[in-house]
Scaffold this active site. Sequence first.
Site, short mmCIF file in Angstrom:
data_model
loop_
_atom_site.label_atom_id
_atom_site.label_comp_id
_atom_site.label_asym_id
_atom_site.label_seq_id
_atom_site.Cartn_x
_atom_site.Cartn_y
_atom_site.Cartn_z
N HIS A 77 193.06 63.24 109.64
CA HIS A 77 192.33 63.97 108.59
C HIS A 77 193.32 64.31 107.47
CE1 HIS A 77 188.48 64.40 110.62
NE2 HIS A 77 189.14 64.62 111.74
N PHE A 272 183.56 73.77 121.71
CA PHE A 272 183.77 75.00 120.95
C PHE A 272 182.43 75.45 120.36
CE2 PHE A 272 187.86 73.74 121.84
CZ PHE A 272 188.07 72.44 121.40
N ASP A 274 180.20 76.62 118.15
CA ASP A 274 180.19 76.94 116.71
C ASP A 274 178.77 76.85 116.20
OD1 ASP A 274 180.43 73.94 114.87
OD2 ASP A 274 179.87 74.14 116.96
N ASP A 343 183.70 66.93 121.53
CA ASP A 343 183.37 67.97 120.55
C ASP A 343 183.84 67.56 119.15
OD1 ASP A 343 184.51 70.25 118.87
OD2 ASP A 343 183.01 71.24 120.08
N ASP A 348 182.65 65.98 113.67
CA ASP A 348 182.92 65.05 112.56
C ASP A 348 181.68 64.23 112.22
OD1 ASP A 348 186.34 64.36 113.63
OD2 ASP A 348 185.53 65.92 112.31
N1 LIG Z 1 182.81 72.73 117.70
C1 LIG Z 1 183.61 72.55 116.65
N2 LIG Z 1 183.54 73.42 115.62
C2 LIG Z 1 184.34 73.18 114.56
C3 LIG Z 1 185.26 72.13 114.48
C4 LIG Z 1 185.91 72.25 113.23
C5 LIG Z 1 186.93 71.33 112.64
N3 LIG Z 1 187.80 70.75 113.62
C6 LIG Z 1 188.55 69.60 113.15
C7 LIG Z 1 189.62 69.27 114.11
C8 LIG Z 1 189.32 68.18 114.79
C9 LIG Z 1 188.00 67.68 114.45
O1 LIG Z 1 188.03 66.27 114.32
C10 LIG Z 1 187.68 68.35 113.13
O2 LIG Z 1 188.06 67.51 112.08
C11 LIG Z 1 185.39 73.38 112.61
N4 LIG Z 1 184.46 73.90 113.43
C12 LIG Z 1 183.56 75.03 113.23
O3 LIG Z 1 182.44 74.53 112.48
C13 LIG Z 1 182.01 75.52 111.55
C14 LIG Z 1 182.37 75.01 110.17
O4 LIG Z 1 181.38 74.07 109.80
P1 LIG Z 1 181.30 73.70 108.22
O5 LIG Z 1 181.09 75.03 107.48
O6 LIG Z 1 180.15 72.75 108.11
O7 LIG Z 1 182.65 73.08 107.86
C15 LIG Z 1 182.80 76.78 111.88
O8 LIG Z 1 182.14 77.48 112.91
C16 LIG Z 1 184.09 76.17 112.41
O9 LIG Z 1 184.79 77.08 113.25
C17 LIG Z 1 185.34 71.24 115.58
O10 LIG Z 1 186.11 70.27 115.62
N5 LIG Z 1 184.48 71.50 116.64
#
Ligand SMILES: Nc1nc2c(c(CN[C@H]3C=C[C@H](O)[C@@H]3O)cn2[C@@H]2O[C@H](COP(=O)(O)O)[C@@H](O)[C@H]2O)c(=O)[nH]1
Length: 371
Positions: A77, A272, A274, A343, A348
């Site tokens: 990224h 996670f 979210d 996840d 992504d």
């Molecule tokens: N379950 C889960 N939640 C994740 C991520 C990530 C980013 N992780 C990076 C690292 C490796 C991955 O490949 C991603 O590139 C952010 N979030 C959550 O999403 C929300 C933000 O959403 P939006 O406002 O639309 O960007 C917020 O609650 C944030 O905490 C994840 O990976 N998994």
Amino acid sequence: MSDDEADPELLALLRQALMGKPTQDDEPETGVLEGAEYVCDNSIDAALDMRSTKNAAAAIYEQMQQKNYSPSTWSDHELHPKTKDEGTVAFIFLMDLLNFSFWSEKPESERFAVSYRDRRWTGYWSLVASIQRALDEVNPSQGIPITDPHFWQNEDECTLDALRQVFRSTSDEEIPLLEERLACVREAGQVLYEKYQCSIPNLISAANGSAAALVNVLARDFSAFRDEHKFEGRRKPVRFLKRAQIFVADLWACFEGEGYGAFRDIDKITMFADYRVPQILCGLGCMSYSPKLDAAVRAGQLIESGSSWELQMRGCSIWCVELIRREIVRQDPDAKVNAILIDFFLYDTMKEMEAAGKESMPHHRTRSIWY
Ligand SMILES: Nc1nc2c(c(CN[C@H]3C=C[C@H](O)[C@@H]3O)cn2[C@@H]2O[C@H](COP(=O)(O)O)[C@@H](O)[C@H]2O)c(=O)[nH]1
């Protein structure tokens, strides 16, 4: 207990002293998966569909293989830090301390956004861009050392204005929960100063190479990571620990399982909970909501943090990804997947769908510091 039966606690201590490292039954557990299964078993407004979950597992695994999803995907990224050093450890800690609640009720053009490297970043990427921008601007005579724990615990320097400067927006809307973010940073600075000599590597070392132990240490020492909630009549709180878990996962992925990212029990980390992954699980038909909850989510209604509806969506999502993981491993026992990579792939993919205007339903709206 008869005299000749030694105290199990004493035995464990002796074993640890003799072996120098925990044995299997000493390994810590976070309790997240147990809590998620309990919530899912006791949910009436959110439910999983087994047939869709099995079908989704096959499709997800195929696409993960096509895209060669692995820990190194994390560093691909553009905005994620590239150097594998202590500075990146501090970057990831700050990032996951503040990795919450970016969604806005404003139209796309008016929402909080960050300009960096000639691009406009929103959501999670606005957080990462803000930290990168602050680091670009910092030099001995000026700027804000935003990833330095010494700065975090200095109340004269680490102020609301300093944080407002780091997260300055291209629109009139500022980053959501700015005051709460300052409180998280200051608490982290205080705890790191008092318990870990201002050193995040010392914090990581306290877990002795266990991912579950590090998650538990974060939840124990930092209220900002203590993402646990009372669900219905259950006596023990359910623990989702989303940002504590994603911190460990981001370390593991960034350092590709080496050095600061080396955890012998990394597969104990769950999805996670979210607001994006529940959205794609619904889009895939793996999870669905009762008519009332479905209508509330589609209407963009605010769903209260800690409410039964919210905990059901979060708990069912964690359990759903666990079932997807089990189905992938059933189909291919040699599959190199865990809940983290599934996840990351789902998040992504959801962001790609959002960018292509293909969101089949909106994400739920809960305002909290937990995700
Ligand atoms: N379950 C889960 N939640 C994740 C991520 C990530 C980013 N992780 C990076 C690292 C490796 C991955 O490949 C991603 O590139 C952010 N979030 C959550 O999403 C929300 C933000 O959403 P939006 O406002 O639309 O960007 C917020 O609650 C944030 O905490 C994840 O990976 N998994």
